[in-house]
Design a protein around this motif. Structure first.
Motif, PDB file in Angstrom:
ATOM      1  N   MET A   1       0.818  -1.197   0.000  1.00 19.04           N
ATOM      2  CA  MET A   1       0.000   0.000   0.000  1.00 19.04           C
ATOM      3  C   MET A   1       0.861   1.260   0.000  1.00 19.04           C
ATOM      4  N   GLN A   2       2.079   1.139   0.499  1.00 20.53           N
ATOM      5  CA  GLN A   2       2.942   2.327   0.521  1.00 20.53           C
ATOM      6  C   GLN A   2       3.207   2.841  -0.897  1.00 20.53           C
ATOM      7  N   ASP A   3       3.337   1.927  -1.860  1.00 22.13           N
ATOM      8  CA  ASP A   3       3.525   2.351  -3.263  1.00 22.13           C
ATOM      9  C   ASP A   3       2.279   3.065  -3.784  1.00 22.13           C
ATOM     10  N   VAL A   4       1.112   2.592  -3.410  1.00 22.81           N
ATOM     11  CA  VAL A   4      -0.146   3.242  -3.828  1.00 22.81           C
ATOM     12  C   VAL A   4      -0.196   4.649  -3.251  1.00 22.81           C
ATOM     13  N   TYR A   5       0.124   4.774  -1.972  1.00 21.87           N
ATOM     14  CA  TYR A   5       0.098   6.102  -1.346  1.00 21.87           C
ATOM     15  C   TYR A   5       1.146   7.026  -1.978  1.00 21.87           C
ATOM     16  N   ALA A   6       2.295   6.484  -2.316  1.00 22.56           N
ATOM     17  CA  ALA A   6       3.333   7.295  -2.972  1.00 22.56           C
ATOM     18  C   ALA A   6       2.854   7.774  -4.340  1.00 22.56           C
ATOM     19  N   ASP A   7       2.154   6.907  -5.070  1.00 22.84           N
ATOM     20  CA  ASP A   7       1.607   7.312  -6.374  1.00 22.84           C
ATOM     21  C   ASP A   7       0.564   8.409  -6.219  1.00 22.84           C
ATOM     22  N   ILE A   8      -0.280   8.291  -5.212  1.00 21.82           N
ATOM     23  CA  ILE A   8      -1.284   9.336  -4.959  1.00 21.82           C
ATOM     24  C   ILE A   8      -0.582  10.652  -4.669  1.00 21.82           C
ATOM     25  N   ARG A   9       0.485  10.609  -3.883  1.00 26.35           N
ATOM     26  CA  ARG A   9       1.237  11.833  -3.582  1.00 26.35           C
ATOM     27  C   ARG A   9       1.854  12.435  -4.857  1.00 26.35           C
ATOM     28  N   ARG A  10       2.430  11.586  -5.722  1.00 29.74           N
ATOM     29  CA  ARG A  10       3.022  12.085  -6.967  1.00 29.74           C
ATOM     30  C   ARG A  10       1.985  12.730  -7.873  1.00 29.74           C
ATOM     31  N   ASP A  16      -0.940  19.825  -8.483  1.00 27.94           N
ATOM     32  CA  ASP A  16      -0.902  20.946  -7.535  1.00 27.94           C
ATOM     33  C   ASP A  16      -2.084  20.900  -6.559  1.00 27.94           C
ATOM     34  N   VAL A  17      -2.386  19.682  -6.087  1.00 23.10           N
ATOM     35  CA  VAL A  17      -3.438  19.487  -5.091  1.00 23.10           C
ATOM     36  C   VAL A  17      -2.891  18.599  -3.960  1.00 23.10           C
ATOM     37  N   VAL A  18      -1.734  18.988  -3.450  1.00 21.41           N
ATOM     38  CA  VAL A  18      -1.028  18.187  -2.449  1.00 21.41           C
ATOM     39  C   VAL A  18      -1.905  17.920  -1.222  1.00 21.41           C
ATOM     40  N   ALA A  19      -2.573  18.923  -0.728  1.00 20.18           N
ATOM     41  CA  ALA A  19      -3.404  18.740   0.477  1.00 20.18           C
ATOM     42  C   ALA A  19      -4.523  17.740   0.212  1.00 20.18           C
ATOM     43  N   ARG A  20      -5.136  17.799  -0.960  1.00 17.84           N
ATOM     44  CA  ARG A  20      -6.202  16.842  -1.295  1.00 17.84           C
ATOM     45  C   ARG A  20      -5.652  15.419  -1.349  1.00 17.84           C
ATOM     46  N   GLY A  21      -4.443  15.269  -1.872  1.00 21.26           N
ATOM     47  CA  GLY A  21      -3.820  13.952  -1.905  1.00 21.26           C
ATOM     48  C   GLY A  21      -3.598  13.400  -0.509  1.00 21.26           C
ATOM     49  N   GLU A  22      -3.085  14.233   0.382  1.00 24.95           N
ATOM     50  CA  GLU A  22      -2.844  13.800   1.764  1.00 24.95           C
ATOM     51  C   GLU A  22      -4.156  13.469   2.475  1.00 24.95           C
ATOM     52  N   THR A  23      -5.189  14.253   2.195  1.00 25.28           N
ATOM     53  CA  THR A  23      -6.501  13.979   2.778  1.00 25.28           C
ATOM     54  C   THR A  23      -7.034  12.637   2.287  1.00 25.28           C
ATOM     55  N   LEU A  24      -6.866  12.363   1.000  1.00 24.10           N
ATOM     56  CA  LEU A  24      -7.319  11.095   0.440  1.00 24.10           C
ATOM     57  C   LEU A  24      -6.581   9.920   1.091  1.00 24.10           C
ATOM     58  N   ILE A  25      -5.281  10.040   1.223  1.00 22.38           N
ATOM     59  CA  ILE A  25      -4.489   8.975   1.855  1.00 22.38           C
ATOM     60  C   ILE A  25      -4.943   8.755   3.294  1.00 22.38           C
ATOM     61  N   ALA A  26      -5.122   9.839   4.035  1.00 20.59           N
ATOM     62  CA  ALA A  26      -5.560   9.725   5.431  1.00 20.59           C
ATOM     63  C   ALA A  26      -6.930   9.058   5.513  1.00 20.59           C
ATOM     64  N   GLN A  27      -7.820   9.402   4.592  1.00 26.64           N
ATOM     65  CA  GLN A  27      -9.156   8.798   4.595  1.00 26.64           C
ATOM     66  C   GLN A  27      -9.084   7.309   4.265  1.00 26.64           C
ATOM     67  N   MET A  28      -8.256   6.957   3.285  1.00 23.70           N
ATOM     68  CA  MET A  28      -8.091   5.544   2.938  1.00 23.70           C
ATOM     69  C   MET A  28      -7.551   4.761   4.128  1.00 23.70           C
ATOM     70  N   GLN A  29      -6.541   5.318   4.793  1.00 22.47           N
ATOM     71  CA  GLN A  29      -5.960   4.634   5.944  1.00 22.47           C
ATOM     72  C   GLN A  29      -6.970   4.494   7.080  1.00 22.47           C
TER      73      GLN A  29
END
Length: 168
Positions: A1-10, A16-29
């Motif tokens: 899953m770490q690779d999936v989260y890294a892809d979401i971050r990339r 240019d929606v870094v905060a949305r990416g982090e929010t998505l990862i946090a919600q998935m976790q």
């Protein structure tokens, strides 16, 4: 899953929606908490393909999902993302649950008898106990937010197996 989260971050960075990416990862976790089995974790075979049987191995997010949901992928020690398995390998590990998640096959075309009629598989606990299930590959085989749906499907199957083990 770490690779999936890294892809979401990339992707979030590129858009240019870094905060949305982090929010998505946090919600998935949050939506996929690690479940600790009360006894031996049910052994789960996820089939990416039926002939030959191809299953996720060590470097697959599906292995991570199985573990998060409280199960065990008996082939988690094999190198790579997925491997073809022989009937002997499956019989030796005796999976408690078989999940058909056949790549590119519409869910309505999954046929459990393809699994249950394999020579020798009648001794596999999943086959013997009627725990051969279809979960769309869209929920398990694609790296993104729908993995949460795959986790939930796996969790439900694992939980039902655990309940059956203790007699209801």
């Amino acid at each position: 899953m770490q690779d999936v989260y890294a892809d979401i971050r990339r992707i979030a960075l590129a858009l240019d929606v870094v905060a949305r990416g982090e929010t998505l990862i946090a919600q998935m976790q949050q939506d996929m908490p690690r479940v600790t089995p009360k006894s031996a974790a049910p052994r789960v075979l996820v089939e990416w393909w039926p002939k030959p049987v191809i299953a996720p191995t060590r470097d697959s997010w599906a292995t991570d999902l199985i573990q998060l949901a409280g199960g065990c992928n008996p082939w988690a020690d094999l190198a790579g993302k997925s491997q073809p398995l022989s009937d002997e390998q499956v019989l030796a590990q005796a999976p408690d649950i078989v999940v058909m998640a056949w790549c590119g096959v519409p869910l309505h075309n999954y046929r459990s008898e393809i699994v249950t009629r394999r020579p020798g598989w009648e001794q596999v606990p999943a086959v013997r106990e009627g725990r051969v299930h279809a979960v769309t590959e869209a929920f398990l085989g694609r790296p993104g937010p729908r993995l949460v749906d795959g986790y939930r499907a796996l969790r439900g199957l694992i939980e039902a197996c655990e309940v059956a083990r203790v007699g209801g």
